[in-house]
Design a protein around this motif. Structure first.
Motif, PDB file in Angstrom:
ATOM      1  N   ARG A  61     -11.790  -8.673  -2.742  1.00 39.53           N
ATOM      2  CA  ARG A  61     -10.238  -8.956  -3.308  1.00 39.53           C
ATOM      3  C   ARG A  61      -8.696  -7.590  -4.309  1.00 39.53           C
ATOM      4  NH1 ARG A  61      -9.888  -9.381 -10.046  1.00 39.53           N
ATOM      5  NH2 ARG A  61      -8.247 -10.680 -10.729  1.00 39.53           N
ATOM      6  N   LEU A  62      -9.768  -6.226  -4.249  1.00 38.33           N
ATOM      7  CA  LEU A  62      -8.102  -5.482  -4.084  1.00 38.33           C
ATOM      8  C   LEU A  62      -8.003  -5.380  -2.840  1.00 38.33           C
ATOM      9  CD1 LEU A  62      -7.053  -3.140  -5.644  1.00 38.33           C
ATOM     10  CD2 LEU A  62      -9.091  -2.011  -5.624  1.00 38.33           C
ATOM     11  N   LEU A  63      -8.133  -5.174  -1.650  1.00 39.23           N
ATOM     12  CA  LEU A  63      -8.184  -4.951  -0.539  1.00 39.23           C
ATOM     13  C   LEU A  63      -7.239  -6.295   0.149  1.00 39.23           C
ATOM     14  CD1 LEU A  63     -10.677  -2.999   1.124  1.00 39.23           C
ATOM     15  CD2 LEU A  63      -8.854  -2.071   1.083  1.00 39.23           C
ATOM     16  N   LEU A  64      -7.450  -6.752  -0.344  1.00 35.80           N
ATOM     17  CA  LEU A  64      -6.806  -8.312  -0.138  1.00 35.80           C
ATOM     18  C   LEU A  64      -5.364  -8.705  -0.485  1.00 35.80           C
ATOM     19  CD1 LEU A  64      -9.595 -10.905   0.759  1.00 35.80           C
ATOM     20  CD2 LEU A  64      -8.248  -9.935   2.662  1.00 35.80           C
ATOM     21  N   ASN A  65      -5.724  -8.404  -2.008  1.00 38.99           N
ATOM     22  CA  ASN A  65      -4.057  -8.131  -2.808  1.00 38.99           C
ATOM     23  C   ASN A  65      -3.169  -7.127  -2.512  1.00 38.99           C
ATOM     24  OD1 ASN A  65      -4.460 -10.611  -4.565  1.00 38.99           O
ATOM     25  ND2 ASN A  65      -5.395  -9.684  -5.918  1.00 38.99           N
ATOM     26  N   SER A  66      -3.196  -5.644  -1.684  1.00 39.99           N
ATOM     27  CA  SER A  66      -2.743  -4.625  -1.483  1.00 39.99           C
ATOM     28  C   SER A  66      -2.466  -4.692  -0.200  1.00 39.99           C
ATOM     29  CB  SER A  66      -3.457  -3.554  -1.340  1.00 39.99           C
ATOM     30  OG  SER A  66      -4.244  -3.366  -2.806  1.00 39.99           O
ATOM     31  N   LYS A  67      -1.038  -6.035  -0.053  1.00 39.56           N
ATOM     32  CA  LYS A  67      -0.608  -5.955   1.126  1.00 39.56           C
ATOM     33  C   LYS A  67       0.878  -5.595   1.210  1.00 39.56           C
ATOM     34  CE  LYS A  67      -1.530 -11.252   1.539  1.00 39.56           C
ATOM     35  NZ  LYS A  67      -2.295 -11.397   0.050  1.00 39.56           N
ATOM     36  N   SER A  68       0.890  -4.905   1.953  1.00 36.54           N
ATOM     37  CA  SER A  68       2.137  -3.896   2.203  1.00 36.54           C
ATOM     38  C   SER A  68       3.014  -4.613   3.792  1.00 36.54           C
ATOM     39  CB  SER A  68       2.170  -2.666   2.208  1.00 36.54           C
ATOM     40  OG  SER A  68       1.149  -2.443   3.600  1.00 36.54           O
ATOM     41  N   LYS A  69       3.710  -4.042   4.478  1.00 35.44           N
ATOM     42  CA  LYS A  69       4.448  -4.220   5.567  1.00 35.44           C
ATOM     43  C   LYS A  69       3.800  -3.094   6.848  1.00 35.44           C
ATOM     44  CE  LYS A  69       8.980  -2.439   6.036  1.00 35.44           C
ATOM     45  NZ  LYS A  69      10.079  -1.105   6.480  1.00 35.44           N
ATOM     46  N   LEU A  70       2.753  -2.241   6.898  1.00 36.34           N
ATOM     47  CA  LEU A  70       2.031  -1.841   7.869  1.00 36.34           C
ATOM     48  C   LEU A  70       0.404  -3.014   7.795  1.00 36.34           C
ATOM     49  CD1 LEU A  70       2.494   0.103   9.460  1.00 36.34           C
ATOM     50  CD2 LEU A  70       0.868   1.909   8.214  1.00 36.34           C
ATOM     51  N   PHE A  71       0.499  -3.549   6.691  1.00 35.89           N
ATOM     52  CA  PHE A  71      -0.742  -4.197   6.240  1.00 35.89           C
ATOM     53  C   PHE A  71      -0.527  -5.280   5.781  1.00 35.89           C
ATOM     54  CE2 PHE A  71      -2.815  -0.005   5.884  1.00 35.89           C
ATOM     55  CZ  PHE A  71      -3.078  -0.380   7.130  1.00 35.89           C
ATOM     56  N   GLU A 105      -3.780  -2.408  -7.430  1.00 38.91           N
ATOM     57  CA  GLU A 105      -3.107  -2.940  -6.125  1.00 38.91           C
ATOM     58  C   GLU A 105      -3.408  -1.557  -5.844  1.00 38.91           C
ATOM     59  OE1 GLU A 105       1.134  -4.551  -5.532  1.00 38.91           O
ATOM     60  OE2 GLU A 105       0.523  -3.888  -4.006  1.00 38.91           O
ATOM     61  N   LEU A 106      -3.744  -1.124  -4.473  1.00 36.73           N
ATOM     62  CA  LEU A 106      -3.522   0.177  -3.719  1.00 36.73           C
ATOM     63  C   LEU A 106      -2.453   0.335  -3.464  1.00 36.73           C
ATOM     64  CD1 LEU A 106      -7.062  -0.324  -1.672  1.00 36.73           C
ATOM     65  CD2 LEU A 106      -6.762   0.777  -3.945  1.00 36.73           C
ATOM     66  N   ILE A 107      -1.707   0.791  -2.888  1.00 34.35           N
ATOM     67  CA  ILE A 107      -0.239   1.452  -3.142  1.00 34.35           C
ATOM     68  C   ILE A 107      -0.421   2.756  -1.094  1.00 34.35           C
ATOM     69  CG2 ILE A 107       2.217   2.256  -3.275  1.00 34.35           C
ATOM     70  CD1 ILE A 107       1.345  -0.262  -4.650  1.00 34.35           C
ATOM     71  N   VAL A 108       0.567   2.038   0.004  1.00 30.65           N
ATOM     72  CA  VAL A 108       0.349   2.539   1.166  1.00 30.65           C
ATOM     73  C   VAL A 108       1.837   3.366   1.524  1.00 30.65           C
ATOM     74  CG1 VAL A 108       0.307   0.435   2.342  1.00 30.65           C
ATOM     75  CG2 VAL A 108      -1.210   2.588   3.508  1.00 30.65           C
ATOM     76  N   ASN A 109       2.023   4.324   2.230  1.00 28.84           N
ATOM     77  CA  ASN A 109       2.820   4.612   2.528  1.00 28.84           C
ATOM     78  C   ASN A 109       2.513   4.496   4.008  1.00 28.84           C
ATOM     79  OD1 ASN A 109       0.814   6.337   3.797  1.00 28.84           O
ATOM     80  ND2 ASN A 109       1.825   8.373   3.132  1.00 28.84           N
ATOM     81  N   ASP A 110       4.230   5.244   5.329  1.00 22.17           N
ATOM     82  CA  ASP A 110       4.199   4.155   6.158  1.00 22.17           C
ATOM     83  C   ASP A 110       3.325   4.981   7.026  1.00 22.17           C
ATOM     84  OD1 ASP A 110       6.799   2.850   5.156  1.00 22.17           O
ATOM     85  OD2 ASP A 110       8.061   4.209   5.926  1.00 22.17           O
ATOM     86  N   GLN A 111       3.107   5.928   6.796  1.00 27.53           N
ATOM     87  CA  GLN A 111       1.773   6.931   7.632  1.00 27.53           C
ATOM     88  C   GLN A 111       0.458   5.609   8.002  1.00 27.53           C
ATOM     89  OE1 GLN A 111       3.530   8.758   5.654  1.00 27.53           O
ATOM     90  NE2 GLN A 111       5.286   8.174   8.444  1.00 27.53           N
ATOM     91  N   GLY A 112       0.382   4.842   6.514  1.00 29.53           N
ATOM     92  CA  GLY A 112      -0.955   4.338   6.466  1.00 29.53           C
ATOM     93  C   GLY A 112      -2.009   4.949   5.711  1.00 29.53           C
ATOM     94  N   ARG A 113      -1.379   6.206   5.046  1.00 36.83           N
ATOM     95  CA  ARG A 113      -2.371   6.718   4.117  1.00 36.83           C
ATOM     96  C   ARG A 113      -2.125   6.114   2.478  1.00 36.83           C
ATOM     97  NH1 ARG A 113      -4.250  11.737   3.067  1.00 36.83           N
ATOM     98  NH2 ARG A 113      -4.151  11.968   0.950  1.00 36.83           N
ATOM     99  N   ILE A 114      -2.888   5.503   1.710  1.00 37.87           N
ATOM    100  CA  ILE A 114      -2.998   5.117   0.211  1.00 37.87           C
ATOM    101  C   ILE A 114      -2.515   6.994  -0.444  1.00 37.87           C
ATOM    102  CG2 ILE A 114      -4.012   4.162  -1.250  1.00 37.87           C
ATOM    103  CD1 ILE A 114      -4.291   2.397   1.229  1.00 37.87           C
ATOM    104  N   THR A 115      -0.870   6.188  -1.109  1.00 47.00           N
ATOM    105  CA  THR A 115      -1.007   6.814  -1.809  1.00 47.00           C
ATOM    106  C   THR A 115      -1.228   7.185  -3.996  1.00 47.00           C
ATOM    107  OG1 THR A 115       0.881   5.926  -2.058  1.00 47.00           O
ATOM    108  CG2 THR A 115       0.994   7.395  -0.889  1.00 47.00           C
ATOM    109  N   GLU A 116      -1.282   6.018  -3.820  1.00 45.28           N
ATOM    110  CA  GLU A 116      -1.774   5.929  -5.305  1.00 45.28           C
ATOM    111  C   GLU A 116      -2.402   4.354  -5.397  1.00 45.28           C
ATOM    112  OE1 GLU A 116       2.239   6.354  -6.601  1.00 45.28           O
ATOM    113  OE2 GLU A 116       2.536   4.004  -7.144  1.00 45.28           O
ATOM    114  N   VAL A 117      -2.750   4.029  -6.660  1.00 36.65           N
ATOM    115  CA  VAL A 117      -3.082   2.952  -6.688  1.00 36.65           C
ATOM    116  C   VAL A 117      -2.299   2.785  -8.609  1.00 36.65           C
ATOM    117  CG1 VAL A 117      -5.598   3.550  -6.407  1.00 36.65           C
ATOM    118  CG2 VAL A 117      -5.167   3.630  -8.409  1.00 36.65           C
ATOM    119  N   THR A 118      -2.283   1.341  -8.189  1.00 36.15           N
ATOM    120  CA  THR A 118      -1.773   0.404  -9.707  1.00 36.15           C
ATOM    121  C   THR A 118      -2.357   0.612 -10.397  1.00 36.15           C
ATOM    122  OG1 THR A 118      -0.858  -1.791  -9.190  1.00 36.15           O
ATOM    123  CG2 THR A 118       0.880   0.171  -8.324  1.00 36.15           C
TER     124      THR A 118
END
Lengths: 552, 231
Positions: free
Chosen positions: A296-306, A256-269
């Motif tokens: 698949r990785l993008l689609l599996n990285s869901k967040s409030k922003l995305f 998963e890709l972790i995104v912050n509230d500004q829409g920036r990727i901060t880390e990957v798990t």
């Protein structure tokens, strides 16, 4: 244990990831290169047909492993099922350091000018999402050259009148033809066609400190026993590691890709080699996990922003999945044409790549790699007995008398052929798997028939006494190792996923560097284009970074 | 529990089960010996096992003589077999089908090249997922043969066997057990697996003595840099 922050995380060490890792680490950025598999040794994997890539029936010698991975495949009749990596419908690419570049056929094509301008050349095609690339052949040409010289290509484009213009020749001379290829070469000349030797990412002479090809019969689908096949695993990745700036983290699966509230990727798990969940922070993340796995990785990285996955605000992530159809013809010759001078494929024609009447695109044609004994059991003229005495006799008498001519036919991208994720089916690590759905709009069967008939004509002229052909289209998604298009790049954020440098439109520091970017996929094997694109993206990121752009 | 742990548990269970099974397939007949990679140590084991087997047989015979019954033989329960997955009866059917699919002539047929050994070996490995298909399919074939001819498949004449398999291939089987295209599916599976056995690498249990490579005039193993001499 907390991982040290790095400048760049790259997911996948294949044709795209390996190149970007080298470009960025030599430019001074610190890099972690993730690879879900490990290093391959020939002794462990050999050239066993039943476990060869991309789909040996007993498993994939270079991964992915049947016990760890799954995909869901939909069929046109509305049914669907879970498939294993060793099944053809899985559409797998090797899971090891170098990925597909370890086991590929190593064809080293540059796409033609028209391949970047498909809509301009052919106009709107009903039911398709056919479009121009946001870059031209001229934009990519210097990077093709860099790929050819750094990774190593043999060939001679001067013999191909349809080849796009180049500044420098390929670094190694072309391969010589075996017996079958010589027959085809002469026949093509008699037909007024323009035969020339295939370009390969394989050493025809010693190059890059590695020896020349030994012409053994099994090459496609297996690692090279003498290291004469050039992939990222024996060129750019060692170079990246030698800089001291790049860490290769094998047996690590990014989840998963972790995104912050500004829409920036901060880390990957990711799950490390002991299957422990870990995180890695970075300034920039680059996805190069292949068209299916990147989506698949993008689609599996869901967040409030995305909520629908990163970069998927317009619903284009995972769409337009395509590869190539393989129209083909077989010919039986009155005498042996097999001389065991491997690996087989060496003569090509580009006469039918474009400007065929009534057909969008086209493709090149070539003699195939030697067909292996088990695969050969499926090679029979229509209505032949597929077992019994007759079948065995055919195997014995004709194995050395058959040539197959085929080629990748330019698949026209369709929006509804796609990768989604199936939340109900998970892999070993509990990550939802990719679901592959075929388009409701049929493949260009007419175009495939046209190519197959040209292949048949060529074989007849070469002396084949019995010939037959097939369109090479598949029932399910047949993108295979040429899979492309799921994160299309474009200038319009409404109808594309990334900009022309592979950066996802909505995220400042997330890039894609694999065939996901391809707007269309040419009538050629895509490996060299993936490498060239990765050089271009690496060049862009490195020069921006060193100018002070931190992609905030 | 996190999902991957469940998954791993599943995999471990499978491994444990296949380990249990080992006790069964350690008793091998000579037909399997050629597939064993480290010959020396294994030959010793096999020898030991064969000796054990003889002792056991002698014991059973003695016991049978003593009780006046031969039903002390473990085979009577149908659970003991020289094979890893198949029962002896199942294996004899697969032998017969393998010979139909790849008949013997001047080159060995499916049975003699080890097709059954290959399938048996894969069914507890990569083809574990086909176990139930084989169980069901083999029973269905014998059931149909009993219905049609009152004998088992192996006892049919060569031509009757061929006709039977052709009907399966064409999806023409009438018995309800074959409904839903199971006849074609199962025939296709055995056909593919037999071809893999005969024409694949001997390392997987078939293609004994690399017989198909010799038949197709391919020198094997590939000797690096030297694989182009006239054969």
């Amino acid at each position: 244990m907390v991982n040290k922050h790095v400048n760049v995380v790259i997911t996948g060490s294949g044709a795209g990831g390996g190149v970007v890792a080298k470009e960025l680490s030599t430019a001074g950025l610190s890099v972690v290169l993730f690879e879900r598999g490990g290093w391959i040794s020939y002794d462990d994997h050999t050239d066993d047909e039943l476990i060869s890539q991309p789909s040996g029936p007993l498993g994939n010698s270079c991964g992915p492993d049947d016990s760890l991975y799954r995909r869901v495949v939909d069929y046109p009749d509305g049914t669907s099922r879970i498939v294993l990596p060793s099944e053809g419908d899985y559409n797998n690419i090797a899971a090891c350091v170098g990925s597909g570049t370890v086991t590929y056929a190593a064809l080293a094509w540059r796409y033609m000018r028209e391949d970047f301008k498909m809509k301009t050349t052919y106009g709107h095609v009903e039911g398709s999402t056919l479009d121009d690339w946001p870059i031209s052949y001229e934009d990519l040409e210097p990077y093709y050259e860099k790929a050819e010289w750094e990774i190593g290509v043999s060939g001679d484009d001067s013999q191909n009148p349809f080849a796009p213009p180049r500044k420098k020749p390929q670094p190694m001379p072309p391969f010589s033809h075996n017996k079958g290829a010589k027959l085809l070469h002469d026949a093509a000349l008699r037909l007024g066609l323009h035969p020339f030797p295939n370009p390969f990412l394989r050493n025809s002479v010693p190059y890059g400190g590695r020896p020349a090809c030994i012409r053994m019969r099994n090459c496609n689908g297996s690692p090279c026993p003498v290291n004469a096949k050039n992939g990222t695993h024996n060129t750019v990745i060692p170079a990246a590691l030698a800089t001291g700036n790049c860490e290769l983290r094998t047996h690590s699966v990014v989840s998963e890709l972790i995104v912050n509230d500004q829409g920036r990727i901060t880390e990957v798990t990711y799950f490390d080699k002991d299957n422990r969940r870990q995180t890695q922070t970075a300034d920039i993340v680059i996805l190069s996990a292949s068209a299916i796995e990147t989506a698949r990785l993008l689609l599996n990285s869901k967040s409030k922003l995305f909520p629908e996955g990163i970069g998927n605000g317009n619903g284009w992530v995972g769409k337009n999945l395509h590869g190539h159809c393989y129209p083909k013809a077989h010919g039986i010759f009155p005498e042996d044409v097999y001389d065991d001078f491997g690996p087989g494929s060496s003569v090509a024609i580009c006469d039918f790549n474009h400007h065929n009447p009534g057909i969008v695109g086209g493709g090149y044609l070539t003699n195939s790699f030697f067909i292996r004994p088990y695969s050969f059991t499926g090679v029979r003229p229509p209505d032949s007995k597929m077992w019994g005495k007759e079948h065995k006799d055919f195997q014995r008498i004709n194995y050395r008398r058959i040539i197959r001519v085929h080629g990748p036919y330019q698949d026209i991208p369709r929006f509804d052929q796609m990768v989604t994720v199936d939340p109900g089916v998970k892999d070993f690590w509990g990550i939802p798997v990719a679901r592959l759905s075929p388009s409701k709009i049929e493949t260009d069967v007419e175009g495939c028939k046209f190519m197959a008939s040209k292949a048949e004509l060529w074989l007849k002229e070469a002396g084949a006494v019995v010939t037959w052909k097939s369109t090479g289209t598949s029932r399910a998604v047949g993108a295979m190792s040429h899979q492309a298009g799921t994160c299309r790049m474009g200038n319009d954020p409404k109808t594309s996923v990334t900009d022309k440098f592979g950066r996802i439109h909505q995220t400042p520091n997330l890039f894609v560097a694999d065939a996901s970017l391809h707007v269309t996929n040419g009538g050629f094997n895509p490996a060299l284009t993936i490498m060239a694109m990765a050089y271009r993206i690496g060049d862009y990121i490195a020069s921006e970074w060193n100018r002070g752009n931190k992609f905030k | 529990m996190v999902p991957w742990l469940e998954f791993r548990k599943l995999v471990t269970n499978i491994k444990e089960k296949s380990h249990e099974k080992k006790s069964n397939f350690l008793i091998r007949t000579s037909r399997q010996i050629h597939t064993i990679p480290r010959l020396k140590s294994h030959f010793k084991k096999v020898k030991m096992m064969i000796n054990n087997k003889f002792t056991r047989r002698r014991f059973i015979l003695l016991a049978a003589a003593g009780t006046g019954s031969i039903c002390l033989l473990p085979r009577c329960s149908g659970k003991d077999s020289a094979w890893r997955f198949f029962t002896d009866a199942e294996a004899s059917l697969i032998d017969a089908i393998a010979d139909q699919i790849i008949p013997g002539d001047e080159w060995p047929g499916g049975k003699d090249s080890g097709v059954t050994n290959f399938i048996d070996k894969q069914l507890i490995g990569p083809y574990k997922r086909f176990q139930s298909v084989y169980r069901k399919g083999i029973a269905a074939i014998q059931e149909s043969c009993q219905t049609l001819h009152n004998i088992n498949f192996e006892e049919l004449t060569w031509d009757e066997q061929t006709a039977f398999l052709e009907n399966m291939e064409a999806g023409k089987m009438k018995e309800p057990v074959w409904s839903g295209g199971f006849d074609r599916e199962f025939f296709g599976l055995i056909r593919d697996h037999s071809m893999q056995a005969y024409y694949g690498s001997p390392i997987h249990g078939g293609n004994r003595h690399k017989i198909s490579y010799k038949m197709m005039r391919l020198d094997y193993p590939v000797i690096i840099g030297q694989n182009r001499y006239k054969v």
